[in-house]
Design a protein around this motif. Structure first.
Motif, PDB file in Angstrom:
ATOM      1  N   LEU A  31       3.965  -1.563   7.457  1.00  0.00           N
ATOM      2  CA  LEU A  31       5.350  -1.499   7.093  1.00  0.00           C
ATOM      3  C   LEU A  31       6.012  -0.330   6.978  1.00  0.00           C
ATOM      4  CD1 LEU A  31       5.207  -4.483   4.486  1.00  0.00           C
ATOM      5  CD2 LEU A  31       6.099  -4.552   6.943  1.00  0.00           C
ATOM      6  N   ALA A  32       5.105   0.745   6.865  1.00  0.00           N
ATOM      7  CA  ALA A  32       5.754   2.105   6.327  1.00  0.00           C
ATOM      8  C   ALA A  32       6.212   2.531   7.876  1.00  0.00           C
ATOM      9  CB  ALA A  32       5.046   2.996   5.701  1.00  0.00           C
ATOM     10  N   GLU A  48       3.330   4.004  -8.545  1.00  0.00           N
ATOM     11  CA  GLU A  48       2.724   5.683  -8.413  1.00  0.00           C
ATOM     12  C   GLU A  48       3.294   6.426  -7.087  1.00  0.00           C
ATOM     13  OE1 GLU A  48      -1.849   7.668  -7.854  1.00  0.00           O
ATOM     14  OE2 GLU A  48      -1.560   5.665  -8.575  1.00  0.00           O
ATOM     15  N   GLY A  49       3.613   7.523  -7.368  1.00  0.00           N
ATOM     16  CA  GLY A  49       4.285   8.402  -6.405  1.00  0.00           C
ATOM     17  C   GLY A  49       3.563   9.389  -6.023  1.00  0.00           C
ATOM     18  N   PRO A  50       3.959  10.145  -4.847  1.00  0.00           N
ATOM     19  CA  PRO A  50       5.219  10.111  -4.345  1.00  0.00           C
ATOM     20  C   PRO A  50       5.682   8.932  -3.363  1.00  0.00           C
ATOM     21  CG  PRO A  50       4.292  11.986  -3.370  1.00  0.00           C
ATOM     22  CD  PRO A  50       3.242  11.314  -4.385  1.00  0.00           C
ATOM     23  N   ILE A  51       6.867   8.611  -3.179  1.00  0.00           N
ATOM     24  CA  ILE A  51       7.221   7.459  -2.264  1.00  0.00           C
ATOM     25  C   ILE A  51       8.261   8.239  -1.292  1.00  0.00           C
ATOM     26  CG2 ILE A  51       8.298   5.327  -1.452  1.00  0.00           C
ATOM     27  CD1 ILE A  51       5.503   5.055  -2.574  1.00  0.00           C
ATOM     28  N   TYR A  52       8.049   8.324  -0.057  1.00  0.00           N
ATOM     29  CA  TYR A  52       8.834   9.417   0.717  1.00  0.00           C
ATOM     30  C   TYR A  52      10.007   8.138   1.612  1.00  0.00           C
ATOM     31  CZ  TYR A  52       5.484  13.177  -0.358  1.00  0.00           C
ATOM     32  OH  TYR A  52       4.832  13.835  -0.747  1.00  0.00           O
ATOM     33  N   THR A  77      13.434   3.508   5.655  1.00  0.00           N
ATOM     34  CA  THR A  77      11.888   3.476   6.324  1.00  0.00           C
ATOM     35  C   THR A  77      10.996   4.550   5.462  1.00  0.00           C
ATOM     36  OG1 THR A  77      10.439   3.404   8.139  1.00  0.00           O
ATOM     37  CG2 THR A  77      12.268   4.892   8.230  1.00  0.00           C
ATOM     38  N   ALA A  78      10.031   4.908   6.014  1.00  0.00           N
ATOM     39  CA  ALA A  78       9.226   6.079   5.353  1.00  0.00           C
ATOM     40  C   ALA A  78       9.353   7.125   6.239  1.00  0.00           C
ATOM     41  CB  ALA A  78       7.722   5.803   5.226  1.00  0.00           C
ATOM     42  N   TRP A  79       9.754   8.473   5.728  1.00  0.00           N
ATOM     43  CA  TRP A  79       9.842   9.672   6.535  1.00  0.00           C
ATOM     44  C   TRP A  79       8.581  10.447   6.361  1.00  0.00           C
ATOM     45  CZ3 TRP A  79       9.749  14.486   4.355  1.00  0.00           C
ATOM     46  CH2 TRP A  79      10.160  14.622   3.062  1.00  0.00           C
ATOM     47  N   ARG A  80       7.493  10.112   5.674  1.00  0.00           N
ATOM     48  CA  ARG A  80       6.304  11.089   5.580  1.00  0.00           C
ATOM     49  C   ARG A  80       5.260  10.052   4.867  1.00  0.00           C
ATOM     50  NH1 ARG A  80       6.018  16.709   2.163  1.00  0.00           N
ATOM     51  NH2 ARG A  80       3.657  16.974   2.307  1.00  0.00           N
ATOM     52  N   GLY A  87       2.510   3.391  -4.461  1.00  0.00           N
ATOM     53  CA  GLY A  87       3.033   2.156  -4.296  1.00  0.00           C
ATOM     54  C   GLY A  87       4.311   1.756  -5.020  1.00  0.00           C
ATOM     55  N   PHE A  88       4.892   0.577  -4.576  1.00  0.00           N
ATOM     56  CA  PHE A  88       6.226   0.276  -5.305  1.00  0.00           C
ATOM     57  C   PHE A  88       6.332  -1.248  -5.153  1.00  0.00           C
ATOM     58  CE2 PHE A  88       7.062   1.404  -0.918  1.00  0.00           C
ATOM     59  CZ  PHE A  88       8.021   0.521  -0.742  1.00  0.00           C
ATOM     60  N   PHE A  89       6.977  -1.748  -6.368  1.00  0.00           N
ATOM     61  CA  PHE A  89       7.574  -3.174  -5.957  1.00  0.00           C
ATOM     62  C   PHE A  89       8.908  -3.116  -5.384  1.00  0.00           C
ATOM     63  CE2 PHE A  89       4.730  -3.696  -9.803  1.00  0.00           C
ATOM     64  CZ  PHE A  89       4.019  -4.733  -9.374  1.00  0.00           C
ATOM     65  N   TRP A  90       9.156  -4.167  -4.588  1.00  0.00           N
ATOM     66  CA  TRP A  90      10.504  -4.204  -4.031  1.00  0.00           C
ATOM     67  C   TRP A  90      10.945  -5.825  -4.065  1.00  0.00           C
ATOM     68  CZ3 TRP A  90      10.757  -8.070  -0.335  1.00  0.00           C
ATOM     69  CH2 TRP A  90       9.538  -8.196   0.538  1.00  0.00           C
TER      70      TRP A  90
END
Length: 306
Positions: A31-32, A48-52, A77-80, A87-90
């Motif tokens: 998905l990223a 838990e980061g980091p999320i780019y 989207t993800a840039w890195r 991870g993250f909840f959405w």
């Protein structure tokens, strides 16, 4: 149109929240690797980061505990790439009315303060005047573990739906926004205590709501609230924008409208029941507030069964 990362949103207290989808994204899943957009608002919370995160043209690095709010159709989207444990909840949701964006320099405390909220206390007030929660687009909450627990519960409701799961999901999302808004006030050391004058005003409004069909005169009001009548008149005018007796008349006319539509009582009996001894004065006052006579109002709206 791009929204800057430090934008603020106002959400009406009366906003209807409808959770559409939730999920948990971990590591560098497929998905990223491509761009997303959808017709809903979307809130993320990083476990838990980091999320780019790339939001439109802004490259963001979100750390553990951070929340980020996306608007409908906002490309992201993800840039890195990140590490496998990140991870993250959405949560995707619909909001009616929508969230109102503000400029980054928008003050955290609304200047109108309690004057903005005061007319909502009136039985004759309008819902459109409801106060707003102030929500940051990007925020690092102090009560992150409490907030994380709400995200976990919300995701669990949507992942294992049972019974009234959508109703429970809406309530949980409301709790999430309430916690974020309250956390923001605390973090910015904003004064949220209710002024003593506003408390006295609410007591007065409640007294008038319960006694409007009698004759709540000066002596009665002072004895019930243990305050000087002049002071009570002053704060009522300050917060409601009208006099005490104008509000009493509004309450009486409001009740009369209900009785005209939902009963077959004659106009003179209705006038008496709402506190008017003179039916002719009642009719003149009714027309002043509604722009029609009691008889015409009844013809246009009822009574039930006709």
């Amino acid at each position: 149109m791009q929204n800057p990362p430090d934008i603020w949103f106002r959400m009406s207290r009366l906003c209807r929240l409808d959770v559409k989808w939730t999920g948990y994204h971990q590591g560098n899943a497929p998905l990223a690797s491509y761009e997303h957009s959808n017709p809903y608002y979307e809130i993320l919370m990083v476990t838990e980061g980091p999320i780019y995160l790339k939001s439109e043209d802004a490259n963001l690095e979100l750390v553990s505990g951070e929340c980020y709010l996306l608007t409908p159709w906002e490309r992201h989207t993800a840039w890195r790439l990140t590490h496998e444990h990140a991870g993250f909840f959405w949560v995707q949701f619909f909001a009616t009315p929508g969230l109102t964006p503000g400029k980054p320099e928008m003050p955290l405390a609304e200047p109108e303060g309690w004057l903005d909220k005061s007319r909502q206390e009136l039985r004759t007030g309008q819902d459109e005047e409801a106060e707003h929660l102030l929500l940051p687009r990007r925020f690092q909450p102090v009560r992150r573990y409490e907030l994380l627990n709400l995200f976990e519960k919300l995701h669990g409701e949507m992942e294992h739906p049972q019974g009234y799961f959508r109703y429970r999901s809406s309530l949980l999302l409301g709790q999430i926004f309430h916690l974020i808004a309250e956390d923001l006030l605390s973090k910015e050391n904003l004064q949220t205590a209710v002024p003593a004058a506003f408390l006295a005003y609410r007591q007065l409004v409640n007294l008038l709501n319960e006694s409007y069909n009698t004759e709540p005169d000066r002596a009665f009001i002072e004895s019930q609230l243990n305050r000087k009548y002049e002071y009570l008149c002053h704060i009522f005018k300050k917060y409601s924008g009208m006099s005490i007796f104008t509000y009493i008349h509004q309450l009486r006319i409001q009740r009369a409208q209900y009785l005209l539509v939902n009963s077959e009582l004659p106009v003179n009996r209705i006038a008496e029941s709402v506190g008017f001894s003179d039916p002719y004065y009642f009719s003149r006052l009714f027309k002043r507030f509604t722009h029609c006579t009691p008889s015409d109002f009844r013809k246009q709206n009822g009574p039930i069964g006709n």
